[in-house]
Design a protein around this motif. Structure first.
Motif, short mmCIF file in Angstrom:
data_model
loop_
_atom_site.label_atom_id
_atom_site.label_comp_id
_atom_site.label_asym_id
_atom_site.label_seq_id
_atom_site.Cartn_x
_atom_site.Cartn_y
_atom_site.Cartn_z
N ALA A 228 9.83 -6.75 3.60
CA ALA A 228 11.59 -6.76 4.05
C ALA A 228 12.20 -6.76 2.78
N THR A 229 13.48 -6.51 3.03
CA THR A 229 14.48 -6.30 1.65
C THR A 229 14.41 -7.63 0.97
N ILE A 230 14.06 -7.36 -0.29
CA ILE A 230 14.09 -8.44 -1.42
C ILE A 230 14.81 -7.92 -2.78
N GLY A 231 15.46 -8.73 -3.61
CA GLY A 231 16.13 -8.31 -4.69
C GLY A 231 15.36 -7.71 -5.86
N ASN A 232 13.98 -7.95 -5.97
CA ASN A 232 13.31 -7.61 -7.18
C ASN A 232 11.99 -7.25 -6.84
N PRO A 233 11.77 -6.12 -6.07
CA PRO A 233 10.36 -5.49 -5.71
C PRO A 233 9.71 -5.18 -6.91
N GLY A 234 10.21 -4.56 -7.93
CA GLY A 234 9.42 -4.32 -9.07
C GLY A 234 8.86 -5.65 -9.88
N GLU A 235 9.90 -6.38 -10.05
CA GLU A 235 9.25 -7.56 -10.75
C GLU A 235 8.19 -8.34 -10.04
N LEU A 236 8.53 -8.62 -8.71
CA LEU A 236 7.51 -9.33 -7.78
C LEU A 236 6.15 -8.60 -7.89
N GLY A 237 6.16 -7.33 -7.67
CA GLY A 237 4.90 -6.49 -7.91
C GLY A 237 4.21 -6.87 -9.01
N GLU A 238 4.93 -6.94 -10.09
CA GLU A 238 4.20 -6.91 -11.45
C GLU A 238 3.75 -8.43 -11.61
N LEU A 239 4.67 -9.23 -11.13
CA LEU A 239 4.11 -10.74 -10.98
C LEU A 239 2.77 -10.92 -10.09
N LEU A 240 2.75 -10.33 -9.15
CA LEU A 240 1.59 -10.60 -8.28
C LEU A 240 0.16 -9.56 -8.71
N PHE A 241 0.48 -8.42 -9.15
CA PHE A 241 -0.95 -7.71 -9.60
C PHE A 241 -0.89 -7.53 -11.05
N ASP A 242 -0.08 -7.98 -11.97
CA ASP A 242 -0.17 -8.06 -13.57
C ASP A 242 -0.22 -6.55 -13.72
N ARG A 243 0.43 -5.64 -13.00
CA ARG A 243 0.70 -4.16 -13.21
C ARG A 243 1.97 -3.77 -13.03
N PRO A 244 2.57 -2.75 -13.50
CA PRO A 244 3.77 -2.11 -13.06
C PRO A 244 3.63 -1.38 -11.54
#
Length: 434
Positions: A228-244
């Protein structure tokens, strides 16, 4: 009635407001914000997307004849091999945005996929939904977790399903202990983390390391996150997967009208006002879900509402899985008028259509508010979201300036990728795996 937004109250809200003022000492509606959300921008018809013919038939059988634009964008990104983060509100087609391309690749290329949910209950709840899009004899869906019977588990190991649903802890504990489990996951090519906004703090660090261990099994993995809506999806995705990741955005809420209501508790406790709102809303024909943040107050509010004659049950951690499922089924069937829950029902477990959400206190973050609010609103009917304020300093501020409550920024979801204490456990697990 006090202050309210620029739009007129509808008949249901007016009835609730009058009942609250008549039956309580000072509790009242002080602000109403009317929100109108249009349907997401349309995309192409499913027959023109290039999907596998059998999947087109399954979608049309479910009444899906056209994708939304954001769903089509997700399809193009995922099938072209990109790692993506899909952001859209509750009941806006977020799940279809990833399951359609995942299922299409299963049918066309034989890719196997792993879908990870933060809890066993949510994973099992989604099984029937995913099964609606699976094609008999061509794709199978199964759940593998600690509750999977041994007979089913053996069948999964012997004949791996194309779509496997599990949770992070099942992966964490099974990888070092079971060679069969490792072989099962070595055939996975797509990994989906749904409800990704819950992966923050130490839990986020844990899941990040689980993702690192999946990579080390071999194979070229593609990652998808959904939330659902979050403030930093790009940053969180990179944190989780270690990739852009490529961010695909849908819409904040489901189509329709929603009334966001701020309620002052006056001289009463927020718990008393919550039970009275449950009574008034149920008398107005609304099916309700009330959120509290402790198991104790969950029981208290439900007991008070039941004493007033509301058909209500509780849903919280600590109940047996069968007890929680009974509550979900009875609410879905219409036997119950209301459920009082801790955040166990925040993550989208299917409990049918709800008319109203009552937040007995403002949630810990505005993102959590949007997550809970997204549960209210039946097809073609307005949704009503009540937030009760009491006498603590933050609540007092929002009582004076209620419009500021809805101007909050969505806080970013963050975690330390390599939390040292959690890393110690994962290093041991990785050594055992080898």
């Amino acid at each position: 009635m006090g202050r309210h937004g620029p739009s007129e109250l509808d008949a249901v809200l007016a009835e609730v407001a009058r009942g609250l003022e008549r039956s309580t000492r000072g509790a009242r509606l002080i602000y109403v914000r009317r929100e109108v959300v249009e349907e997401p921008d349309p995309g192409p018809e499913v027959q023109r997307v290039g999907l596998h013919e059998a999947l087109v038939e399954r979608l049309e059988a479910q009444g899906i004849r056209r994708l939304y634009r954001f769903q089509y964008e997700a399809y193009k990104a995922i099938t072209s091999g990109k790692d993506v983060f899909i952001v859209s509100g509750a009941a806006t087609g977020k799940t279809e945005a990833f399951i359609i391309p995942v299922m299409d690749e299963i049918l066309k290329e034989g890719r196997r996929a792993l879908i990870i949910y933060p809890t066993k209950a949510l994973a099992r709840d989604q099984l029937s939904r995913f099964s609606r899009y699976s094609v008999p004899f061509l794709s199978r869906v199964a759940v593998l977790d600690g509750d999977t019977p041994e007979k089913e588990r053996l069948l999964i190991y012997e004949n791996p399903p194309e779509l496997l649903i599990t949770n992070p802890d099942m992966i964490h504990f099974s990888l070092p202990r079971s060679s069969r489990f490792r072989r099962l996951l070595r055939g996975i090519r797509t990994v989906v983390l749904d409800e990704a906004h819950v992966y923050e703090g130490s839990f986020g660090s844990h899941v990040r390391m689980v993702m690192d261990r999946l990579k080390k099994l071999g194979g070229d993995l593609k990652f998808i996150a959904s939330s659902a809506t979050i403030g930093n999806p790009g940053e969180l995705g990179e944190l989780l997967f270690d990739r852009p990741v490529e961010v695909i955005e849908g819409t904040r809420r489901r189509k329709g009208i929603a009334y966001h209501v701020i309620v002052s508790s006056g001289l009463l406790s927020r718990w008393t006002v919550a039970s009275r709102l449950l009574l008034l809303a149920s008398r107005a024909g609304l099916r309700c879900l009330a959120f509290v943040d402790s198991q104790q107050m969950c029981e208290v509010v439900a007991r008070m509402a039941k004493r007033d004659g509301v058909k209500v049950m509780v849903h919280r951690a600590g109940l047996l899985r069968e007890e929680r499922r009974e509550v979900e089924d009875r609410l879905k069937s219409g036997e119950l008028e209301a459920v009082v829950a801790t955040p166990t029902l925040e993550l989208g477990i299917d409990i049918g259509f709800l008319d109203a959400v009552i937040m007995v206190a403002p949630p810990p973050s505005f993102a959590r508010y949007l997550q809970r609010a997204g549960r209210a609103g039946r097809r073609g009917r307005p949704g009503y979201i009540f937030t009760i304020l009491a006498d603590d300093p933050i609540d007092a501020y929002y009582e004076r300036r209620p419009e500021r409550f809805f101007e909050q920024e969505i806080t970013p979801v963050v975690f330390e990728p390599y939390n040292e204490e959690i890393a110690k456990i994962h290093v041991i697990a990785m050594a055992m795996e080898r």
